[in-house]
Design a protein around this motif. Structure first.
Motif, PDB file in Angstrom:
ATOM      1  N   ALA A 219      -0.048   9.133   9.867  1.00 43.96           N
ATOM      2  CA  ALA A 219      -0.284   8.239   8.731  1.00 43.96           C
ATOM      3  C   ALA A 219       1.015   7.945   7.988  1.00 43.96           C
ATOM      4  N   TRP A 220       1.836   8.970   7.794  1.00 46.93           N
ATOM      5  CA  TRP A 220       3.132   8.775   7.124  1.00 46.93           C
ATOM      6  C   TRP A 220       4.042   7.876   7.956  1.00 46.93           C
ATOM      7  N   GLN A 221       4.061   8.106   9.283  1.00 50.29           N
ATOM      8  CA  GLN A 221       4.888   7.288  10.162  1.00 50.29           C
ATOM      9  C   GLN A 221       4.462   5.829  10.105  1.00 50.29           C
ATOM     10  N   ALA A 222       3.161   5.578  10.045  1.00 52.18           N
ATOM     11  CA  ALA A 222       2.669   4.201   9.980  1.00 52.18           C
ATOM     12  C   ALA A 222       3.153   3.525   8.702  1.00 52.18           C
ATOM     13  N   ILE A 223       3.130   4.247   7.589  1.00 49.13           N
ATOM     14  CA  ILE A 223       3.601   3.690   6.321  1.00 49.13           C
ATOM     15  C   ILE A 223       5.098   3.400   6.379  1.00 49.13           C
ATOM     16  N   GLN A 224       5.840   4.286   7.012  1.00 46.64           N
ATOM     17  CA  GLN A 224       7.283   4.135   7.107  1.00 46.64           C
ATOM     18  C   GLN A 224       7.718   3.152   8.192  1.00 46.64           C
TER      19      GLN A 224
END
Length: 233
Positions: A219-224
């Motif tokens: 989820a964090w990677q998708a945001i970044q």
């Protein structure tokens, strides 16, 4: 390159992907034609390699397939040594010891000719910017991430204000000038990046956060805008 070596290299490339990889990609990385890749895939399948997929869809090596032991190239050995040397310069004694042990295990199984290659130092990690001292051991943070526990922290924010947060630690980043903790912040209901040197208190609770660390990381990677890691181990 001999055909045997090419087949080994093809297996190694397939092992490095956890999602189906196109024949055109494999051909480009091997420096051969797509038709050659198709033939080599068929050869490996006929010899028992568990490769799923077909032309036009991509290929995937099943994770339970055991590869025969492969020798390291000189560049691979130097890359391993360089990485281990970089890790040993960080403020994490457990990781330093782990890096040293890993190199020792690799050296123990190498033939004498490759041991000599590994001992030849042609690249070295240079001095880096001095990081601010940390009050929380990095090994403790890594343990929290591994266990997936909720943590209460006191943190000095960018405005030099002391704040109290409850976080779900997800990833520890070894940056050039500092160590950065990626975590879901219950207070802000969003992912936040915390400099480890600004952590003044760090207390694990007896609670586990509701999602897995891998789910939070994706989820964090998708945001970044960071693609999911394609490498399979």
């Amino acid at each position: 390159m001999s055909r045997t070596q090419r087949l080994f290299d093809l297996l190694q490339l397939l092992r490095c992907h956890k999602y189906p990889v196109a024949a055109t990609t494999l051909a480009e990385q091997l420096g051969v034609s797509v038709r050659t890749v198709y033939r080599d895939i068929a050869t490996l399948q006929s010899q028992g390699a568990e490769i799923a997929g077909e032309a036009g869809l991509g290929y995937l090596l099943k994770p339970n397939f055991m590869l025969p032991p492969l020798m390291f190239s000189y560049e691979e050995l130097q890359a391993l040594r360089l990485g281990a040397n970089w890790v040993s310069k960080q403020d994490d004694q457990q990781m330093t010891l782990a890096a040293q042990n890993a190199l020792a295990k690799i050296a123990a199984i190498l033939p004498d000719s490759l041991k000599l290659q590994m001992e030849r130092e042609t690249v070295r990690v240079g001095p880096s910017a001095e990081k601010a001292a940390v009050a929380v051991p990095l090994s403790q943070i890594r343990q929290s991430i591994r266990r997936g526990v909720v943590v209460d922290i006191c943190y000095i924010d960018a405005q030099a204000q002391l704040t109290t947060r409850r976080i779900w630690p997800v990833l520890l980043g070894f940056m050039e000038s500092c160590y950065m903790l990626v975590a879901w912040c219950e207070t802000r209901q969003a992912f936040r990046h915390f400099r480890v040197d600004r952590l003044k208190q760090y207390h694990e609770t007896d609670q586990r956060y509701p999602q897995s660390q891998q789910q939070l990381l994706r989820a964090w990677q998708a945001i970044q805008g960071i693609p999911d890691n394609p490498i399979a181990y």
